[in-house]
Design a protein around this motif. Structure first.
Motif, PDB file in Angstrom:
ATOM      1  N   ASN A 115       0.968  -1.196   0.138  1.00  0.00           N
ATOM      2  CA  ASN A 115      -0.053   0.106   0.009  1.00  0.00           C
ATOM      3  C   ASN A 115       0.794   1.254   0.180  1.00  0.00           C
ATOM      4  O   ASN A 115       0.442   2.289  -0.640  1.00  0.00           O
ATOM      5  N   PRO A 156       3.146   3.517  -4.132  1.00  0.00           N
ATOM      6  CA  PRO A 156       3.086   4.881  -4.293  1.00  0.00           C
ATOM      7  C   PRO A 156       4.539   5.443  -4.163  1.00  0.00           C
ATOM      8  O   PRO A 156       4.932   6.545  -4.825  1.00  0.00           O
ATOM      9  N   LEU A 167       6.168   5.118  -7.516  1.00  0.00           N
ATOM     10  CA  LEU A 167       5.471   5.864  -8.650  1.00  0.00           C
ATOM     11  C   LEU A 167       6.048   7.450  -8.248  1.00  0.00           C
ATOM     12  O   LEU A 167       6.207   8.129  -9.110  1.00  0.00           O
ATOM     13  N   PHE A 207       1.433  13.038  -4.356  1.00  0.00           N
ATOM     14  CA  PHE A 207       0.697  12.105  -5.079  1.00  0.00           C
ATOM     15  C   PHE A 207       0.987  10.670  -4.119  1.00  0.00           C
ATOM     16  O   PHE A 207       0.291   9.822  -4.117  1.00  0.00           O
ATOM     17  N   ALA A 208       2.222  10.492  -3.490  1.00  0.00           N
ATOM     18  CA  ALA A 208       2.707   9.241  -2.797  1.00  0.00           C
ATOM     19  C   ALA A 208       1.663   9.274  -1.747  1.00  0.00           C
ATOM     20  O   ALA A 208       1.110   7.902  -1.541  1.00  0.00           O
ATOM     21  N   GLY A 245      -1.801   8.363  -3.416  1.00  0.00           N
ATOM     22  CA  GLY A 245      -1.823   6.752  -3.909  1.00  0.00           C
ATOM     23  C   GLY A 245      -2.091   5.845  -2.716  1.00  0.00           C
ATOM     24  O   GLY A 245      -2.832   4.912  -3.068  1.00  0.00           O
ATOM     25  N   ILE A 300      -5.126   3.258  -2.491  1.00  0.00           N
ATOM     26  CA  ILE A 300      -5.374   1.870  -2.372  1.00  0.00           C
ATOM     27  C   ILE A 300      -5.923   1.456  -1.117  1.00  0.00           C
ATOM     28  O   ILE A 300      -6.991   0.360  -1.068  1.00  0.00           O
TER      29      ILE A 300
END
Length: 209
Positions: free
Chosen positions: A107, A111, A114, A141-142, A145, A149
């Protein structure tokens, strides 16, 4: 809370989480060098400490995540760093539970990877603010994300978890905004004073490590 606790997921999902997390750790550490270990350890410690400070929000709680920071500083090593930090939290403080370490590592770790790729997007740009901008986007974003999830996993569990999933997502909006600002500023600061700490933008003469 970007963690799922013990007793929520079924054994097949838990086993799948451990298998996927184990495969990701092996893949991302396959060619690790001895000189990288101190840096990985430092970032792992930072994630561990940041995640221990909790703020209650209704039936859940939130904390700084910092998986985006791992991404921009460690690149592909970020997954292992996040996994080790989560393992230490679960073993030492029962934060998240033992059986769900694999799922929680996925989880937060995916991210982080990414975020690394987002930060790589600065390559080819000459703007002096590129690290700030891409670091901020990667950091925000991390968190987003990881939260998406987790929320999706809760929704899959059934209607009983719908309200908690929505609350988890809403509660982490401030955390996402905070980490967007903090990680963006941190990336800009490191680029100015210690650029070798940042993952080098491929094909560029800027940055380091």
């Amino acid at each position: 809370m970007v963690h799922i606790s013990d007793g929520v997921l079924s054994p097949p999902i838990l086993a799948g989480g451990f298998l996927l997390a184990g495969a990701m750790i092996l893949l991302t550490l396959r060619d690790v060098k001895a000189e990288e270990v101190p840096k990985i350890s430092l970032i792992t410690a930072a994630i561990f400490v940041a995640s221990l400070v909790h703020f209650p929000v209704g039936p859940t709680s939130v904390h700084l995540v910092m998986n985006g920071l791992a991404g921009i500083l460690l690149g592909k090593r970020a997954f292992a760093s996040v996994a080790v930090a989560l393992t230490l939290q679960a073993v030492l403080f029962q934060h998240g539970g033992i059986s769900v370490i694999g799922v929680n590592a996925v989880n937060m770790g995916i991210p982080a990877l990414l975020a690394w790729q987002i930060f790589e997007g600065r390559r080819g740009l000459t703007s002096p603010k590129r690290e700030v901008v891409f670091g901020a986007v990667a950091g925000g974003f991390a968190v987003l994300g990881a939260t998406l999830i987790l929320s999706a996993e809760l929704l899959i569990l059934g209607e009983a978890f719908n309200e908690i999933a929505a609350l988890v997502l809403a509660a982490h909006v401030p955390i996402m905004l905070i980490e967007t600002a903090v990680i963006g500023l941190a990336a800009g600061f490191l680029q100015s004073v210690k650029p070798e700490m940042l993952i080098r933008a491929r094909g560029s003469g800027h940055g380091g490590a």
